[in-house]
Design an enzyme around this catalytic site. Structure first.
Site, PDB file in Angstrom:
ATOM      1  N   ASP A  52       0.836  -1.192   0.000  1.00  0.00           N
ATOM      2  CA  ASP A  52       0.000   0.000   0.000  1.00  0.00           C
ATOM      3  C   ASP A  52       0.880   1.255   0.000  1.00  0.00           C
ATOM      4  O   ASP A  52       1.436   1.643   1.017  1.00  0.00           O
ATOM      5  CB  ASP A  52      -0.903  -0.037   1.239  1.00  0.00           C
ATOM      6  CG  ASP A  52      -1.754   1.215   1.366  1.00  0.00           C
ATOM      7  OD1 ASP A  52      -1.712   2.056   0.439  1.00  0.00           O
ATOM      8  OD2 ASP A  52      -2.454   1.342   2.380  1.00  0.00           O
ATOM      9  N   GLU A 131      32.049  10.224   0.175  1.00  0.00           N
ATOM     10  CA  GLU A 131      32.856  10.280   1.416  1.00  0.00           C
ATOM     11  C   GLU A 131      31.937  10.762   2.533  1.00  0.00           C
ATOM     12  O   GLU A 131      31.846  11.950   2.800  1.00  0.00           O
ATOM     13  CB  GLU A 131      34.005  11.274   1.275  1.00  0.00           C
ATOM     14  CG  GLU A 131      34.950  11.025   0.114  1.00  0.00           C
ATOM     15  CD  GLU A 131      35.923  12.193  -0.050  1.00  0.00           C
ATOM     16  OE1 GLU A 131      36.606  12.550   0.922  1.00  0.00           O
ATOM     17  OE2 GLU A 131      35.966  12.766  -1.147  1.00  0.00           O
ATOM     18  N   GLU A 133      30.628  11.556   6.148  1.00  0.00           N
ATOM     19  CA  GLU A 133      31.093  11.842   7.506  1.00  0.00           C
ATOM     20  C   GLU A 133      29.920  11.729   8.473  1.00  0.00           C
ATOM     21  O   GLU A 133      28.769  11.927   8.085  1.00  0.00           O
ATOM     22  CB  GLU A 133      31.684  13.257   7.561  1.00  0.00           C
ATOM     23  CG  GLU A 133      32.933  13.385   6.703  1.00  0.00           C
ATOM     24  CD  GLU A 133      33.414  14.818   6.541  1.00  0.00           C
ATOM     25  OE1 GLU A 133      34.618  14.986   6.266  1.00  0.00           O
ATOM     26  OE2 GLU A 133      32.614  15.759   6.657  1.00  0.00           O
ATOM     27  N   GLU A 188      37.751  12.389  11.871  1.00  0.00           N
ATOM     28  CA  GLU A 188      37.693  13.671  11.161  1.00  0.00           C
ATOM     29  C   GLU A 188      38.145  14.814  12.071  1.00  0.00           C
ATOM     30  O   GLU A 188      38.530  14.584  13.213  1.00  0.00           O
ATOM     31  CB  GLU A 188      36.277  13.906  10.628  1.00  0.00           C
ATOM     32  CG  GLU A 188      36.113  13.536   9.167  1.00  0.00           C
ATOM     33  CD  GLU A 188      37.029  14.309   8.230  1.00  0.00           C
ATOM     34  OE1 GLU A 188      37.477  15.406   8.604  1.00  0.00           O
ATOM     35  OE2 GLU A 188      37.323  13.801   7.133  1.00  0.00           O
ATOM     36  N   GLU A 195      34.951   9.447   9.311  1.00  0.00           N
ATOM     37  CA  GLU A 195      34.651   9.262   7.883  1.00  0.00           C
ATOM     38  C   GLU A 195      35.038   7.847   7.495  1.00  0.00           C
ATOM     39  O   GLU A 195      36.079   7.343   7.906  1.00  0.00           O
ATOM     40  CB  GLU A 195      35.457  10.277   7.041  1.00  0.00           C
ATOM     41  CG  GLU A 195      35.299  10.095   5.535  1.00  0.00           C
ATOM     42  CD  GLU A 195      36.039  11.155   4.704  1.00  0.00           C
ATOM     43  OE1 GLU A 195      35.956  12.353   5.050  1.00  0.00           O
ATOM     44  OE2 GLU A 195      36.701  10.774   3.730  1.00  0.00           O
ATOM     45  N   HIS A 244      31.105  14.413   0.374  1.00  0.00           N
ATOM     46  CA  HIS A 244      31.674  14.763  -0.930  1.00  0.00           C
ATOM     47  C   HIS A 244      31.305  13.686  -1.934  1.00  0.00           C
ATOM     48  O   HIS A 244      31.335  12.502  -1.591  1.00  0.00           O
ATOM     49  CB  HIS A 244      33.197  14.850  -0.859  1.00  0.00           C
ATOM     50  CG  HIS A 244      33.712  15.888   0.095  1.00  0.00           C
ATOM     51  ND1 HIS A 244      35.009  15.944   0.505  1.00  0.00           N
ATOM     52  CD2 HIS A 244      33.083  16.927   0.700  1.00  0.00           C
ATOM     53  CE1 HIS A 244      35.177  16.968   1.331  1.00  0.00           C
ATOM     54  NE2 HIS A 244      34.012  17.569   1.483  1.00  0.00           N
ATOM     55  N   ARG A 315      40.785  23.456  -1.404  1.00  0.00           N
ATOM     56  CA  ARG A 315      39.643  22.691  -0.900  1.00  0.00           C
ATOM     57  C   ARG A 315      38.487  23.594  -0.468  1.00  0.00           C
ATOM     58  O   ARG A 315      37.540  23.132   0.155  1.00  0.00           O
ATOM     59  CB  ARG A 315      40.083  21.773   0.249  1.00  0.00           C
ATOM     60  CG  ARG A 315      40.826  20.553  -0.258  1.00  0.00           C
ATOM     61  CD  ARG A 315      41.295  19.655   0.865  1.00  0.00           C
ATOM     62  NE  ARG A 315      42.137  18.573   0.346  1.00  0.00           N
ATOM     63  CZ  ARG A 315      41.765  17.304   0.257  1.00  0.00           C
ATOM     64  NH1 ARG A 315      40.580  16.933   0.662  1.00  0.00           N
ATOM     65  NH2 ARG A 315      42.587  16.399  -0.223  1.00  0.00           N
ATOM     66  N   GLU A 332      35.293  16.305  -7.756  1.00  0.00           N
ATOM     67  CA  GLU A 332      34.782  16.123  -6.400  1.00  0.00           C
ATOM     68  C   GLU A 332      33.833  17.281  -6.088  1.00  0.00           C
ATOM     69  O   GLU A 332      34.256  18.434  -6.027  1.00  0.00           O
ATOM     70  CB  GLU A 332      35.939  16.111  -5.388  1.00  0.00           C
ATOM     71  CG  GLU A 332      35.467  15.903  -3.954  1.00  0.00           C
ATOM     72  CD  GLU A 332      36.559  16.181  -2.912  1.00  0.00           C
ATOM     73  OE1 GLU A 332      37.283  17.189  -3.049  1.00  0.00           O
ATOM     74  OE2 GLU A 332      36.673  15.404  -1.963  1.00  0.00           O
ATOM     75  N   ARG A 334      31.754  19.125  -3.421  1.00  0.00           N
ATOM     76  CA  ARG A 334      31.987  19.163  -1.980  1.00  0.00           C
ATOM     77  C   ARG A 334      30.801  19.672  -1.150  1.00  0.00           C
ATOM     78  O   ARG A 334      30.868  19.697   0.071  1.00  0.00           O
ATOM     79  CB  ARG A 334      33.221  20.032  -1.702  1.00  0.00           C
ATOM     80  CG  ARG A 334      34.453  19.499  -2.426  1.00  0.00           C
ATOM     81  CD  ARG A 334      35.633  20.442  -2.314  1.00  0.00           C
ATOM     82  NE  ARG A 334      35.972  20.730  -0.939  1.00  0.00           N
ATOM     83  CZ  ARG A 334      36.677  19.939  -0.129  1.00  0.00           C
ATOM     84  NH1 ARG A 334      37.134  18.785  -0.587  1.00  0.00           N
ATOM     85  NH2 ARG A 334      36.939  20.302   1.100  1.00  0.00           N
TER      86      ARG A 334
HETATM   87  P1  ADP Z   1      39.663  12.908  -0.416  1.00  0.00           P
HETATM   88  O1  ADP Z   1      41.051  13.067  -0.931  1.00  0.00           O
HETATM   89  O2  ADP Z   1      38.766  14.005  -0.884  1.00  0.00           O
HETATM   90  O3  ADP Z   1      39.622  12.708   1.086  1.00  0.00           O
HETATM   91  P2  ADP Z   1      38.975  10.099  -0.544  1.00  0.00           P
HETATM   92  O4  ADP Z   1      40.272   9.391  -0.794  1.00  0.00           O
HETATM   93  O5  ADP Z   1      38.477  10.117   0.866  1.00  0.00           O
HETATM   94  O6  ADP Z   1      39.118  11.574  -1.129  1.00  0.00           O
HETATM   95  O7  ADP Z   1      37.808   9.481  -1.438  1.00  0.00           O
HETATM   96  C1  ADP Z   1      37.929   9.333  -2.806  1.00  0.00           C
HETATM   97  C2  ADP Z   1      36.697   8.640  -3.383  1.00  0.00           C
HETATM   98  O8  ADP Z   1      36.749   8.765  -4.812  1.00  0.00           O
HETATM   99  C3  ADP Z   1      36.623   7.144  -3.094  1.00  0.00           C
HETATM  100  O9  ADP Z   1      35.291   6.783  -2.803  1.00  0.00           O
HETATM  101  C4  ADP Z   1      37.064   6.523  -4.443  1.00  0.00           C
HETATM  102  O10 ADP Z   1      36.592   5.210  -4.652  1.00  0.00           O
HETATM  103  C5  ADP Z   1      36.448   7.511  -5.393  1.00  0.00           C
HETATM  104  N1  ADP Z   1      36.958   7.427  -6.783  1.00  0.00           N
HETATM  105  C6  ADP Z   1      38.182   7.049  -7.229  1.00  0.00           C
HETATM  106  N2  ADP Z   1      38.220   7.045  -8.582  1.00  0.00           N
HETATM  107  C7  ADP Z   1      36.980   7.419  -9.016  1.00  0.00           C
HETATM  108  C8  ADP Z   1      36.373   7.596 -10.298  1.00  0.00           C
HETATM  109  N3  ADP Z   1      37.032   7.392 -11.435  1.00  0.00           N
HETATM  110  N4  ADP Z   1      35.078   7.976 -10.327  1.00  0.00           N
HETATM  111  C9  ADP Z   1      34.384   8.201  -9.204  1.00  0.00           C
HETATM  112  N5  ADP Z   1      34.905   8.054  -7.981  1.00  0.00           N
HETATM  113  C10 ADP Z   1      36.186   7.664  -7.878  1.00  0.00           C
HETATM  114 MG    MG Z   2      36.884  14.694  -0.150  1.00  0.00          MG
HETATM  115 MG    MG Z   3      36.324  14.367   5.195  1.00  0.00          MG
HETATM  116 MG    MG Z   4      38.032  11.860   2.270  1.00  0.00          MG
END
Ligand code: ADP
Ligand code: MG
Ligand code: MG
Ligand code: MG
Ligand code: MG
Length: 443
Positions: A52, A131, A133, A188, A195, A244, A315, A332, A334
């Site tokens: 439902d 990512e 948090e 974090e 995270e 992110h 950033r 990325e 953010r």
């Molecule tokens: P940051 O440096 O911002 O802290 P992280 O290392 O915490 O980044 O996270 C990076 C994220 O990006 C991970 O989830 C990773 O799997 C993802 N990632 C890596 N390559 C690709 C891609 N080609 N497309 C989308 N996401 C990706």
């Molecule tokens: Mg990040």
């Molecule tokens: Mg973070």
């Molecule tokens: Mg990160």
């Protein structure tokens, strides 16, 4: 490889699984489930199980309430925390109307619709790596929640090890048991904030994983006597929680954001995608930052974005381009926070990017300076606008943005606006502690 209906029935029989949770989310991203017994599973896998829909927020009115749940066999999973006597499994479902059409109010189905648009443009995959948090807070003995972190309380704690770190380790183990590839997990900047990052996957799979992830994190926290929250800004004056989104597109197995022949090694498609995201950033906020509280995170001083710009280094802007190239070339975003419905968030981001690609929207030059050190005049010269400062402002933007409205479809857009306007108005009429402190005596 996805198991077949027969595979699933066999596993359920062999493992003595008694209950199967059929899962989906409402338009706000709140997980819902209908538990069925193993006896009903075959019927469910044939897509013949009705429920439902009028009992779900933002779905349908009473008079059109009969819906079908169609389980996606590739999401079959045995839940690791279930009691051995009553082993449980789950299946994530798409929702169909009584006459067999994908239901336009189903966020998962809606994301598939936008992915189909991408496919028609020659784009095979949208990959997303989130990512997320979150905070771990103490709960009192009677179960009431607090915003006291284990770090603070640790001072009084006789236990030599940090409860938060222990909880996080168990979360990672549970996630791995459920097939997640955890790439990183760390404390974090704020006390009590954590995270956990898992490997990127195609958009629908990642959205499914975000929902599962949040459930697992909450469950394991509870086992440790802690409360996990994905509320974006639970404590004034310290960093909030974001999610992110790392995004890339692929065609014929290749990352199409990568182009070794350009100075930045980004393709035109990547630039246009960025252009589209920047153009629609204000309207997107209503989905990626869906709560009144979301806008308390988007303030300067805590590494959360406030301005609509992109950068290779910094950033502080809305979009950062991580240094990795080749198959890891990605952008990325953010601004999103973990309270967003991931299906809707990915749909609006993709749609904005596709609009950029279709209309060749070239973004302004990247801004590698600290935007927080610029004055308004300078920002204007760089073409840098602001993200909305409140949910009310974001909703107005969403209402005026045809492209982003289209990414939700009329059904979701109408219900979402209705619910969120009520949320904003209810908040707007409250008298807050801060006002009493500031005004009660003075005026
Ligand atoms: P940051 O440096 O911002 O802290 P992280 O290392 O915490 O980044 O996270 C990076 C994220 O990006 C991970 O989830 C990773 O799997 C993802 N990632 C890596 N390559 C690709 C891609 N080609 N497309 C989308 N996401 C990706
Ligand atoms: Mg990040
Ligand atoms: Mg973070
Ligand atoms: Mg990160
Ligand atoms: Mg990192």
């Amino acid at each position: 490889m996805s198991p077949t209906k027969e595979d699933i029935l066999k596993i359920v029989e062999e493992k003595g699984i008694r209950f199967i949770r059929l899962q989906f989310t409402d338009i706000y991203g709140i997980p819902k489930n209908v538990a069925i017994t193993a006896e009903q599973l075959e019927k469910a896998l044939d897509g013949e199980l009705m429920f439902d829909g009028s009992s779900i927020d933002g779905f349908v009115r009473i008079e059109e309430s009969d819906m079908y749940l169609k389980p996606d066999p590739s999401t079959f999973m045995i839940l690791p925390w279930a009691d051995q006597r009553y082993a449980e499994a789950r299946l994530i479902c798409d929702i169909y109307t009584y006459d067999g059409k994908p239901f336009s109010g189903c966020p998962r189905g809606n994301l598939k619709r936008i992915l189909q648009e991408a496919k028609q443009m020659g784009i095979d995959e949208m990959y997303v790596g989130p990512e997320a948090e979150f905070f771990l807070f103490q709960t009192k003995e009677d179960g009431t929640l607090t915003t006291v972190t284990h770090d603070e309380a640790g001072y009084f704690d006789l236990a030599p090890v940090d409860r938060g770190e222990n909880a996080r380790r168990d979360m990672v183990l549970a996630l791995e048991q459920m097939g997640f590839e955890v790439e990183a997990s760390h404390h974090e900047v704020a006390p009590g904030q954590h995270e956990i990052d898992f490997k990127y996957d195609s958009a629908v799979r990642t959205a499914d994983k975000v929902i599962t992830f949040k459930t697992v994190v909450r469950k394991i926290a509870k086992k440790h006597g802690l409360h996990a929250t994905f509320m974006p800004k639970p404590v004034y004056g310290i960093a909030g929680s974001g999610m992110h989104l790392n995004i890339s597109l692929a065609a014929k197995g290749q990352n199409i954001f990568y182009d070794p022949s350009t100075p930045h090694q980004l393709s035109d498609i990547a630039l246009y995608f960025i252009g589209g995201l920047l153009k629609h950033a204000r309207a997107i906020s209503a989905i990626t930052n869906p709560l009144v509280n979301s806008y308390k995170r988007l303030v300067s001083g805590f590494e959360a974005p406030v301005y609509i710009a992109w950068s290779f280094r910094n950033r502080s802007p809305l979009i950062r381009i991580p240094a990795k190239r080749g198959p890891s070339t990605r952008i990325e975003l953010r601004s999103p926070d973990p309270s967003a419905n991931p299906y809707l968030a990915f749909a609006v981001c993709l749609k904005a990017g596709l609009d950029g690609i279709k209309n060749k929207i070239m973004p302004p030059p990247p801004c590698d300076r600290n935007i927080y050190h610029m004055d308004e005049e300078e920002r204007k010269a760089w073409g840098i606008g602001n993200l909305p400062a409140s949910l009310g402002e974001a909703l107005k933007e969403l209402e005026q943005d045809e492209v982003i409205r289209e990414a939700l479809g009329e059904h979701i857009f109408e219900r979402y606006m209705e619910g969120k306007r009520l949320e904003w108005d209810t908040y707007r009429m409250q008298v807050h502690e801060w006002e009493l402190k500031e005004y009660l005596v003075k005026y």
